[in-house]
Scaffold this motif. Structure first.
Motif, PDB file in Angstrom:
ATOM      1  N   TYR A   1       0.749  -1.125  -0.084  1.00 35.23           N
ATOM      2  CA  TYR A   1      -0.089   0.025  -0.022  1.00 35.23           C
ATOM      3  C   TYR A   1       0.830   1.294  -0.010  1.00 35.23           C
ATOM      4  N   MET A   2       1.838   1.219   0.720  1.00 31.78           N
ATOM      5  CA  MET A   2       3.047   2.374   0.796  1.00 31.78           C
ATOM      6  C   MET A   2       3.331   2.741  -0.528  1.00 31.78           C
ATOM      7  N   ASN A   3       3.480   1.880  -1.474  1.00 26.75           N
ATOM      8  CA  ASN A   3       4.117   1.880  -2.837  1.00 26.75           C
ATOM      9  C   ASN A   3       2.841   2.271  -3.927  1.00 26.75           C
ATOM     10  N   GLY A   4       1.665   2.174  -3.371  1.00 28.46           N
ATOM     11  CA  GLY A   4       0.469   2.606  -4.067  1.00 28.46           C
ATOM     12  C   GLY A   4       0.070   1.287  -4.975  1.00 28.46           C
ATOM     13  N   ASP A   5       0.498   0.228  -4.492  1.00 31.23           N
ATOM     14  CA  ASP A   5       0.034  -1.151  -5.162  1.00 31.23           C
ATOM     15  C   ASP A   5      -1.210  -1.705  -4.387  1.00 31.23           C
ATOM     16  N   TYR A   6      -2.221  -1.982  -4.843  1.00 32.32           N
ATOM     17  CA  TYR A   6      -3.316  -2.672  -4.196  1.00 32.32           C
ATOM     18  C   TYR A   6      -3.856  -3.910  -4.564  1.00 32.32           C
ATOM     19  N   SER A   7      -3.193  -4.285  -5.332  1.00 32.00           N
ATOM     20  CA  SER A   7      -3.670  -5.593  -6.259  1.00 32.00           C
ATOM     21  C   SER A   7      -2.881  -7.024  -5.251  1.00 32.00           C
ATOM     22  N   SER A   8      -3.833  -7.733  -4.933  1.00 30.30           N
ATOM     23  CA  SER A   8      -3.327  -9.023  -4.151  1.00 30.30           C
ATOM     24  C   SER A   8      -2.429  -9.967  -5.277  1.00 30.30           C
ATOM     25  N   ARG A   9      -2.667  -9.771  -6.425  1.00 28.96           N
ATOM     26  CA  ARG A   9      -1.863 -10.538  -7.346  1.00 28.96           C
ATOM     27  C   ARG A   9      -0.269  -9.874  -7.711  1.00 28.96           C
ATOM     28  N   SER A  10      -0.359  -8.598  -7.332  1.00 31.17           N
ATOM     29  CA  SER A  10       0.746  -7.736  -7.568  1.00 31.17           C
ATOM     30  C   SER A  10       1.852  -8.205  -6.269  1.00 31.17           C
ATOM     31  N   MET A  11       0.991  -8.320  -5.111  1.00 31.83           N
ATOM     32  CA  MET A  11       1.674  -8.578  -3.991  1.00 31.83           C
ATOM     33  C   MET A  11       2.281 -10.012  -4.200  1.00 31.83           C
ATOM     34  N   GLU A  12       1.612 -11.017  -4.670  1.00 34.56           N
ATOM     35  CA  GLU A  12       2.256 -12.310  -4.907  1.00 34.56           C
ATOM     36  C   GLU A  12       3.531 -12.434  -5.734  1.00 34.56           C
ATOM     37  N   LEU A  13       3.228 -11.569  -6.999  1.00 37.58           N
ATOM     38  CA  LEU A  13       4.490 -11.205  -7.927  1.00 37.58           C
ATOM     39  C   LEU A  13       5.473 -10.688  -7.456  1.00 37.58           C
ATOM     40  N   ASN A  14       5.326  -9.587  -6.482  1.00 33.33           N
ATOM     41  CA  ASN A  14       6.365  -8.910  -5.967  1.00 33.33           C
ATOM     42  C   ASN A  14       7.251  -9.731  -4.930  1.00 33.33           C
TER      43      ASN A  14
END
Length: 298
Positions: A74-87
């Motif tokens: 969230y701090m980096n402006g990304d709210y997608s759960s799929r992006s969290m998995e990829l990151n």
């Protein structure tokens, strides 16, 4: 001369920076002043007694670790759960938060946010504010205004601009002043004593016109083929001006400190919203989350 054939790779070619131990030691890669370190330290000392009871049993992934990853995303402006998995698979900062644990799938992050974190979403972030207050980083008297814009479900062609309403209101006041001067000459009455026309003069004119109607026993007529008297025309014109002036006043009251509002949704103002990655914004009705709150209110 016999050539020596080496079947093993020389790992010393890259100097001291080459790491032989696996997995990689992320402590040596991430900067000391990186924000991910500060976030991890904050979450470690936070009181998560409200979060853990939402679990019947805790599997491989600790709620504290999931909270770190979600907050950092969230701090980096990304709210997608799929992006969290990829990151978590590609970004060393997310790997640092995982602390060597396997990467969880996007469904785990989605369930964590909706089922476990949502019931205590207000108290847990406030814990960070309380910790900053205890450390003396904030005074507890600062008020923050959230400038988030949320697009409203309102027609973009129903907007009312405060500047236009103010301009039309000024024109209407000029027309009313002209009507007062006309009625003074036409009916031989004196309303304004001076150069300034005020609302009290308009109310006095309205009262005198209706008094003349009653004294002369004039009946107002309506419909095709019926001739209106001069007094009826003056009264109807004045009532029309007053109705429009009242409408302008109401619109200015709805605007308040805003520059515009929508007729179909008066809570929405018109703001420039981002349309695409190029930043070509367009005016759209939107809600401004301008709620002020004390940083220690929780």
């Amino acid at each position: 001369m016999q050539t020596l054939i080496s079947l093993h790779k020389n790992y010393t070619l890259n100097g001291e920076g080459y790491q032989l131990k696996l997995p990689l030691n992320l402590e040596t890669i991430i900067l000391v002043d990186d924000s991910v370190r500060l976030l991890s330290q904050f979450v470690e000392v936070m009181d998560l007694t409200d979060l853990y009871p939402t679990y019947k049993r805790i599997n491989t992934f600790s709620p504290r670790t999931l909270l770190k990853i979600v907050l950092y995303s969230y701090m980096n402006g990304d709210y997608s759960s799929r992006s969290m998995e990829l990151n978590c698979k590609r970004d060393i900062n997310f790997m640092y938060l995982l602390e060597g644990k396997p990467v969880c799938d996007h469904a785990t992050f989605a369930r964590f946010r909706s089922i476990h974190f949502a019931p205590c979403a207000k108290r847990i972030p406030a814990e960070m504010s309380h910790l900053l207050y205890d450390l003396g980083e904030i005074s507890g008297e600062t008020i923050f205004i959230d400038g988030t814009k949320i697009e409203a479900c309102a027609n973009r062609y129903t907007f009312v601009w405060k500047k236009a309403v103010t301009r039309n209101q000024g024109k209407m006041l000029i027309k009313i002043a002209g009507l007062i001067a006309e009625c003074e000459q036409l009916y031989g009455i004196r309303i304004v004593h001076g150069d300034t026309v005020k609302m009290k003069h308009v109310k006095r004119l309205r009262k005198k016109l209706y008094a003349l109607k009653q004294e002369e026993n004039i009946e107002f007529v309506h419909g095709i083929g019926k001739r209106k008297s001069a007094l009826q025309k003056s009264i109807e014109t004045l009532e029309g001006y007053l109705g429009r002036l009242k409408g302008y006043t109401q619109k200015l009251h709805i605007c308040g400190k805003r520059n515009s509002f929508s007729k179909t949704d008066q809570d929405a103002a018109f703001m420039r919203m981002k349309e695409d990655a190029m930043g070509n914004g367009q005016l759209k009705p939107a809600y401004s989350m301008g709620k002020m709150q004390n940083i220690l209110s929780g």
